[in-house]
Design an enzyme around this catalytic site. Structure first.
Site, PDB file in Angstrom:
ATOM      1  N   PRO A 146     -22.957 -17.088  35.033  1.00  0.00           N
ATOM      2  CA  PRO A 146     -22.499 -17.865  36.000  1.00  0.00           C
ATOM      3  C   PRO A 146     -21.244 -17.488  36.756  1.00  0.00           C
ATOM      4  CG  PRO A 146     -21.443 -18.157  33.666  1.00  0.00           C
ATOM      5  CD  PRO A 146     -22.417 -17.009  33.755  1.00  0.00           C
ATOM      6  N   CYS A 147     -21.703 -16.604  37.997  1.00  0.00           N
ATOM      7  CA  CYS A 147     -20.827 -16.056  38.893  1.00  0.00           C
ATOM      8  C   CYS A 147     -20.098 -16.942  39.737  1.00  0.00           C
ATOM      9  CB  CYS A 147     -21.481 -14.800  39.759  1.00  0.00           C
ATOM     10  SG  CYS A 147     -23.081 -15.499  40.494  1.00  0.00           S
ATOM     11  N   HIS A 148     -20.759 -18.301  39.942  1.00  0.00           N
ATOM     12  CA  HIS A 148     -20.302 -19.097  40.753  1.00  0.00           C
ATOM     13  C   HIS A 148     -18.896 -19.777  39.959  1.00  0.00           C
ATOM     14  CE1 HIS A 148     -22.803 -21.192  37.483  1.00  0.00           C
ATOM     15  NE2 HIS A 148     -22.129 -22.352  37.546  1.00  0.00           N
TER      16      HIS A 148
END
Length: 162
Positions: free
Chosen positions: A130-132
């Site tokens: 989950p880089c977001h």
């Protein structure tokens, strides 16, 4: 050999990539870092079915309680950043600076938020890694290969914004 499958999400098409056993990539169609997958073969693999089921749950606003097998490839530094990304809880966020501080504690070496940002930006398995969930120190949405509109949508899906 690399295999691919396609998934239609509320945010548009997503291409999944696999080494045959694990997911190696998840890319929004047209994103800036979309790799050349022209030599890949389309194949129905169990890991694609698992990833699509995960995405179905996720886009329905539910936190999936399982994770398909993942096998991202990158430098040792990138892998350490991506491992930290996987610890950010659903609906939560952290900053590039906070990740840099966590790495400093582990390695004893000074890390910059910019170096972390570079590694976050090269994450090959969006959403599942989950880089977001990484935001600027001031709470702003910064950088996302799929576009900031997609980053905001993902965070809203997780209930981060009311």
């Amino acid at each position: 050999m690399i295999y691919t499958a396609h998934y239609t999400s509320p945010l548009g098409g997503i291409t999944l990539a696999s080494d045959g056993m694990a997911l190696t990539g998840l890319y929004f169609d047209g994103e800036r870092d979309f790799p050349d997958l022209s030599a890949a073969h389309k194949k129905d693999l169990p890991v694609f079915g698992e990833a699509m089921r995960w995405l179905d749950l996720y886009f329905a606003g539910k936190e999936p309680d399982f994770m398909p097998a993942l096998n991202p490839t990158g430098t040792a530094f990138q892998m350490s950043v991506w491992a930290i990304l996987r610890t950010i809880p659903y609906g939560g966020t952290t900053t590039y600076g906070a990740i840099a501080k966590r790495l400093e504690k582990v390695t004893g070496k000074r890390m910059s938020a910019q170096a972390v940002g570079g590694a976050v930006g090269r994450n090959p398995i969006s959403i599942l890694i989950p880089c977001h969930r990484v935001i600027g120190a001031d709470g702003s949405l910064t950088g996302y290969a799929g576009g900031l509109d997609k980053k905001e949508y993902l965070l809203r899906t997780e209930g981060f914004y009311s």
